[in-house]
Design a protein around this motif. Structure first.
Motif, mmCIF file in Angstrom:
data_model
loop_
_atom_site.group_PDB
_atom_site.id
_atom_site.type_symbol
_atom_site.label_atom_id
_atom_site.label_comp_id
_atom_site.label_asym_id
_atom_site.label_seq_id
_atom_site.Cartn_x
_atom_site.Cartn_y
_atom_site.Cartn_z
ATOM 1 N N PRO A 62 0.815 -1.211 0.000
ATOM 2 C CA PRO A 62 0.000 0.000 0.000
ATOM 3 C C PRO A 62 0.854 1.269 0.000
ATOM 4 O O PRO A 62 1.967 1.274 0.527
ATOM 5 N N THR A 63 0.310 2.309 -0.610
ATOM 6 C CA THR A 63 0.984 3.612 -0.611
ATOM 7 C C THR A 63 0.770 4.290 0.738
ATOM 8 O O THR A 63 -0.089 3.869 1.530
ATOM 9 N N ALA A 64 1.514 5.343 0.983
ATOM 10 C CA ALA A 64 1.363 6.097 2.233
ATOM 11 C C ALA A 64 -0.062 6.655 2.352
ATOM 12 O O ALA A 64 -0.655 6.632 3.439
ATOM 13 N N LYS A 65 -0.637 7.101 1.247
ATOM 14 C CA LYS A 65 -2.003 7.629 1.253
ATOM 15 C C LYS A 65 -3.007 6.539 1.638
ATOM 16 O O LYS A 65 -3.926 6.770 2.418
ATOM 17 N N GLU A 66 -2.824 5.326 1.103
ATOM 18 C CA GLU A 66 -3.717 4.210 1.431
ATOM 19 C C GLU A 66 -3.560 3.785 2.888
ATOM 20 O O GLU A 66 -4.549 3.479 3.561
ATOM 21 N N ILE A 67 -2.328 3.798 3.374
ATOM 22 C CA ILE A 67 -2.105 3.459 4.784
ATOM 23 C C ILE A 67 -2.755 4.501 5.687
ATOM 24 O O ILE A 67 -3.406 4.155 6.672
ATOM 25 N N ASN A 68 -2.614 5.774 5.343
ATOM 26 C CA ASN A 68 -3.251 6.833 6.144
ATOM 27 C C ASN A 68 -4.764 6.675 6.168
ATOM 28 O O ASN A 68 -5.393 6.827 7.218
ATOM 29 N N PHE A 69 -5.362 6.360 5.023
ATOM 30 C CA PHE A 69 -6.811 6.164 4.981
ATOM 31 C C PHE A 69 -7.212 4.943 5.801
ATOM 32 O O PHE A 69 -8.185 4.974 6.554
ATOM 33 N N ALA A 70 -6.449 3.867 5.667
ATOM 34 C CA ALA A 70 -6.734 2.656 6.448
ATOM 35 C C ALA A 70 -6.623 2.940 7.937
ATOM 36 O O ALA A 70 -7.445 2.484 8.737
ATOM 37 N N MET A 71 -5.625 3.707 8.327
ATOM 38 C CA MET A 71 -5.435 4.022 9.741
ATOM 39 C C MET A 71 -6.577 4.878 10.288
ATOM 40 O O MET A 71 -6.845 4.866 11.486
ATOM 41 N N SER A 72 -7.269 5.594 9.412
ATOM 42 C CA SER A 72 -8.419 6.390 9.861
ATOM 43 C C SER A 72 -9.563 5.484 10.316
ATOM 44 O O SER A 72 -10.478 5.934 10.993
ATOM 45 N N LYS A 73 -9.503 4.216 9.944
ATOM 46 C CA LYS A 73 -10.530 3.242 10.337
ATOM 47 C C LYS A 73 -10.236 2.607 11.696
ATOM 48 O O LYS A 73 -11.070 1.909 12.248
ATOM 49 N N VAL A 74 -9.023 2.812 12.218
ATOM 50 C CA VAL A 74 -8.639 2.244 13.516
ATOM 51 C C VAL A 74 -9.460 2.945 14.582
ATOM 52 O O VAL A 74 -9.656 4.154 14.494
ATOM 53 N N PRO A 75 -10.020 2.278 15.579
ATOM 54 C CA PRO A 75 -9.632 0.981 16.103
ATOM 55 C C PRO A 75 -10.301 -0.218 15.440
ATOM 56 O O PRO A 75 -10.054 -1.342 15.859
ATOM 57 N N ASN A 76 -11.137 -0.017 14.420
ATOM 58 C CA ASN A 76 -11.751 -1.155 13.733
ATOM 59 C C ASN A 76 -10.753 -1.708 12.723
ATOM 60 O O ASN A 76 -10.742 -1.330 11.553
#
Length: 124
Positions: A62-76
């Motif tokens: 994943p790109t940094a942008k995709e990781i940042n978006f995915a991390m916005s879903k944490v804690p799920n």
């Protein structure tokens, strides 16, 4: 848009071509048929990575942008993994992304790509 479906091990997909195009590539194996497992049964497979009756999907790093978006879903974390699986899919059996139970299983594996590290903050 035409999608290709593969139900074979990595040799059915040109992994080297995927690596040349995307850099790091990961294989996700998901069991095609749901089999209820005994949680107390010790697996007898010599190869722990082998999943009987598996279908395969390939995802890129994943790109940094995709990781940042995915991390916005944490804690799920499952939702975070779904972001990675869906956005980084590059080849393989599309059912891994399209079928809900396979998608959830793949998402759980994709969480490992988030590389969450323990940290601390201390006022000085």
């Amino acid at each position: 848009m035409e999608t290709k479906s593969f139900s074979a091990p990595s040799n059915a997909v040109d992994v080297e071509a995927l690596k040349a195009k995307y850099g790091e590539v990961y294989q996700i194996a998901v069991q095609e048929i749901f089999v209820k497992h005994d949680p107390y049964l010790v697996p007898t497979n010599e190869d722990e990575d082998e999943i009987e009756g598996a279908v395969f999907a390939y995802i890129r790093k994943p790109t940094a942008k995709e990781i940042n978006f995915a991390m916005s879903k944490v804690p799920n974390l499952i939702e975070a993994g779904k972001v990675i699986a869906k956005n980084c899919f590059v080849a393989g059996d599309r059912r891994v992304i399209d079928e809900p139970s396979m998608f959830t299983s793949a998402a759980l594996q994709c969480i490992e790509l988030l590389e969450i590290r323990q940290a601390s903050l201390k006022k000085l």
